[in-house]
Design a protein around this motif. Structure first.
Motif, PDB file in Angstrom:
ATOM      1  N   LEU A   1      -3.666  -7.058  -4.969  1.00  0.00           N
ATOM      2  CA  LEU A   1      -3.828  -7.933  -3.796  1.00  0.00           C
ATOM      3  C   LEU A   1      -2.741  -9.005  -3.816  1.00  0.00           C
ATOM      4  O   LEU A   1      -2.517  -9.643  -4.850  1.00  0.00           O
ATOM      5  CB  LEU A   1      -5.214  -8.607  -3.841  1.00  0.00           C
TER       6      LEU A   1
ATOM      7  N   VAL B   1      -1.891 -12.518  -2.018  1.00  0.00           N
ATOM      8  CA  VAL B   1      -2.518 -13.558  -1.193  1.00  0.00           C
ATOM      9  C   VAL B   1      -1.420 -14.427  -0.568  1.00  0.00           C
ATOM     10  O   VAL B   1      -0.523 -14.883  -1.271  1.00  0.00           O
ATOM     11  CB  VAL B   1      -3.471 -14.413  -2.070  1.00  0.00           C
TER      12      VAL B   1
ATOM     13  N   TYR C   1      -2.985 -10.272   2.328  1.00  0.00           N
ATOM     14  CA  TYR C   1      -3.708 -11.162   3.250  1.00  0.00           C
ATOM     15  C   TYR C   1      -2.815 -12.330   3.638  1.00  0.00           C
ATOM     16  O   TYR C   1      -2.135 -12.918   2.783  1.00  0.00           O
ATOM     17  CB  TYR C   1      -4.949 -11.766   2.586  1.00  0.00           C
TER      18      TYR C   1
ATOM     19  N   LYS D   1      -6.376 -12.993   7.064  1.00  0.00           N
ATOM     20  CA  LYS D   1      -7.541 -13.482   6.323  1.00  0.00           C
ATOM     21  C   LYS D   1      -7.222 -14.830   5.683  1.00  0.00           C
ATOM     22  O   LYS D   1      -6.118 -15.043   5.187  1.00  0.00           O
ATOM     23  CB  LYS D   1      -7.882 -12.462   5.233  1.00  0.00           C
TER      24      LYS D   1
ATOM     25  N   ALA E   1      -7.275 -17.198   2.779  1.00  0.00           N
ATOM     26  CA  ALA E   1      -7.332 -17.019   1.327  1.00  0.00           C
ATOM     27  C   ALA E   1      -8.373 -17.920   0.671  1.00  0.00           C
ATOM     28  O   ALA E   1      -8.745 -17.706  -0.483  1.00  0.00           O
ATOM     29  CB  ALA E   1      -5.960 -17.310   0.733  1.00  0.00           C
TER      30      ALA E   1
ATOM     31  N   LEU F   1     -12.069 -15.758  -0.012  1.00  0.00           N
ATOM     32  CA  LEU F   1     -11.987 -14.378  -0.495  1.00  0.00           C
ATOM     33  C   LEU F   1     -13.403 -13.916  -0.852  1.00  0.00           C
ATOM     34  O   LEU F   1     -14.084 -14.541  -1.659  1.00  0.00           O
ATOM     35  CB  LEU F   1     -11.100 -14.298  -1.743  1.00  0.00           C
ATOM     36  N   ASP F   2     -13.847 -12.835  -0.232  1.00  0.00           N
ATOM     37  CA  ASP F   2     -15.187 -12.308  -0.530  1.00  0.00           C
ATOM     38  C   ASP F   2     -15.036 -10.802  -0.743  1.00  0.00           C
ATOM     39  O   ASP F   2     -15.521 -10.006   0.038  1.00  0.00           O
ATOM     40  CB  ASP F   2     -16.149 -12.607   0.622  1.00  0.00           C
ATOM     41  N   GLU F   3     -14.313 -10.464  -1.795  1.00  0.00           N
ATOM     42  CA  GLU F   3     -13.896  -9.082  -1.966  1.00  0.00           C
ATOM     43  C   GLU F   3     -15.015  -8.187  -2.469  1.00  0.00           C
ATOM     44  O   GLU F   3     -15.743  -8.541  -3.400  1.00  0.00           O
ATOM     45  CB  GLU F   3     -12.714  -9.021  -2.936  1.00  0.00           C
TER      46      GLU F   3
ATOM     47  N   VAL G   1      -8.668 -21.377  -3.326  1.00  0.00           N
ATOM     48  CA  VAL G   1      -7.878 -20.138  -3.350  1.00  0.00           C
ATOM     49  C   VAL G   1      -7.760 -19.630  -4.789  1.00  0.00           C
ATOM     50  O   VAL G   1      -7.996 -18.448  -5.068  1.00  0.00           O
ATOM     51  CB  VAL G   1      -6.481 -20.378  -2.735  1.00  0.00           C
TER      52      VAL G   1
ATOM     53  N   GLY H   1     -11.072 -18.300  -5.955  1.00  0.00           N
ATOM     54  CA  GLY H   1     -11.332 -17.007  -5.319  1.00  0.00           C
ATOM     55  C   GLY H   1     -10.519 -15.906  -5.975  1.00  0.00           C
ATOM     56  O   GLY H   1     -11.011 -14.787  -6.174  1.00  0.00           O
ATOM     57  N   ILE H   2      -9.294 -16.223  -6.345  1.00  0.00           N
ATOM     58  CA  ILE H   2      -8.434 -15.237  -7.009  1.00  0.00           C
ATOM     59  C   ILE H   2      -9.024 -14.877  -8.378  1.00  0.00           C
ATOM     60  O   ILE H   2      -9.119 -13.702  -8.744  1.00  0.00           O
ATOM     61  CB  ILE H   2      -6.990 -15.780  -7.143  1.00  0.00           C
TER      62      ILE H   2
ATOM     63  N   ALA I   1     -11.927 -12.622  -7.901  1.00  0.00           N
ATOM     64  CA  ALA I   1     -11.599 -11.301  -7.359  1.00  0.00           C
ATOM     65  C   ALA I   1     -10.831 -10.434  -8.360  1.00  0.00           C
ATOM     66  O   ALA I   1     -10.529  -9.271  -8.083  1.00  0.00           O
ATOM     67  CB  ALA I   1     -10.780 -11.450  -6.082  1.00  0.00           C
TER      68      ALA I   1
END
Ligand SMILES: C[S@@+](CC[C@H](N)C(=O)[O-])C[C@H]1O[C@@H](n2cnc3c(N)ncnc32)[C@H](O)[C@@H]1O
Length: 358
Positions: free
Chosen positions: A179, A181, A204, A232, A234, A237-239, A261, A264-265, A268
């Motif tokens: 991914l 971002v 994204y 999207k 960043a 993130l709701d992967e 961010v 979220g990374i 994920a």
């Protein structure tokens, strides 16, 4: 109380320097024009030529070309033979000013000067009242950014950047989920998708324009089978899947909510995954950046773009020069236990942070 005497030598030296600033700033603007109009590219392929011949080769208006040549000659970028009325771009200068010279084409970066200057009114307003200038106010941002990444990221990606994470090229060969971002125009993901057909790539970005550019390039490069691009945010993130590799190229410091961010990374990423963060090289402290080769340029880009686009969203406004100290602190807070910082010889503008959850 008597006014303290001026150190005359120091004052005169500074006045000379400021006159130099006016001249060099002007050259930066004209260098951007030379790049955008294709004048440097045209001149690199010509013998000593008149302004008419140069204008004709570049398919441009001669009067404008002649005035531009004036700036280039007195700016000592182009050489002029007054007897023959000819102009030439020395090969040693063409080596840093033409598209053929990429990734060493400094003229491509000169485009930031007029790009940033175009939002000066909004920046002055923000100095007075806070807030910021939004992404939408920068008409050529994604175009110039894509050229920038085309020079700083793409040529070094496979052989220099990826190997910074041990074993990463081998894992990409076998097939992993990646991914990117804040992918911008998606050039890094499209290149990787072509290079590593067994791996799957997602990009994204918040910008519809950037995602449209990324999708168009995927069509053009035949990478739509293993690269997809989505608009999207960043920060949310709701992967459904977790990734083996997450990358950000110059895309954390200008976020509205960089802490969210980074968190979220981290969430994920698979437990044994790698986060590769390319971000601006520098220290969080002004005094440590005195010898930075492009320090004034980077603080300027930050003030006029990176910081202000974040503040325009009510964001953190970290700025491009958030620096290694702050970056490491935020990566740790986001849940990364191991953070290695690398710099590549070709790239004094960026650090490469290799972060893992340990
Ligand atoms: C400096 S550009 C870098 C683009 C790209 N990675 C490159 O190297 O060319 C930063 C990018 O982050 C994107 N961005 C900013 N805030 C974002 C957010 N909240 N979510 C997704 N993308 C965002 C911008 O639209 C922009 O394309």
């Amino acid at each position: 109380m008597a006014m303290q005497e001026l150190d005359q030598a120091k004052a005169e030296q500074f006045a000379d320097r400021m006159v130099g600033v006016l001249n060099e700033g002007s050259i930066a603007l004209m260098t951007s024009i030379g790049h955008r109009t294709g004048l440097f590219d045209a001149m690199a392929g010509l013998p000593p030529s008149t302004s008419e011949q140069i204008a004709s080769a570049a398919d441009l208006n001669e009067r404008y070309v002649r005035e531009w040549l004036g700036a280039m000659v007195v700016g000592k970028i182009v050489e002029h033979d007054p007897e023959n009325g000819t102009y030439r771009l020395p090969r040693e200068h063409a080596a840093f000013l033409t598209r053929a010279a990429s990734p060493d084409n400094i003229a491509a970066f000169a485009q930031y000067i007029p790009l940033l200057g175009s939002v000066e009114d909004g920046i002055v307003e923000s100095f007075r009242n806070g807030g910021g200038v939004p992404y939408s106010a920068f008409p050529r941002f994604h175009e110039v950014m894509a050229e920038d990444s085309g020079q700083t990221v793409l040529p070094a990606l496979k052989d220099h950047i990826l190997p910074l994470a041990p074993g990463l090229p081998g894992r990409l060969e076998k097939g992993i989920d990646v991914l990117d971002v804040g992918c911008g125009s998606g050039r890094a993901m499209n290149l990787l998708a072509r290079t590593f057909p067994n791996s799957r790539f997602v990009g994204y970005d918040l910008s519809e324009e950037a995602i449209a550019r990324a999708r168009a390039e995927a069509e053009e490069h035949g990478t739509t089978t293993n690269a997809r691009f989505e608009v999207k945010d960043a920060a949310t993130l709701d992967e459904g899947v977790r990734y083996d590799l997450i990358t950000t190229f110059d895309a954390v410091h200008d976020q509205a909510d960089p802490a969210a961010v980074l968190e979220g990374i981290a969430n994920a990423l698979k437990d044994d995954g790698v986060y590769l963060m390319q971000d601006i090289a520098g220290s969080s402290h002004h005094h440590n950046n005195l010898d930075h080769p492009i320090g004034p340029f980077l603080y300027t880009v930050s003030t006029m773009h990176c910081m202000t686009v974040s503040l325009a969203q009510g964001g953190a406004g970290l700025g491009a020069m958030w620096g290694e100290e702050k970056a490491k602190e935020m990566l740790k807070q986001a849940g990364f236990k191991e953070v290695k910082v690398e710099q590549l010889p070709h790239d004094f503008q960026n650090y490469y942070y290799i972060a893992t959850k340990g």
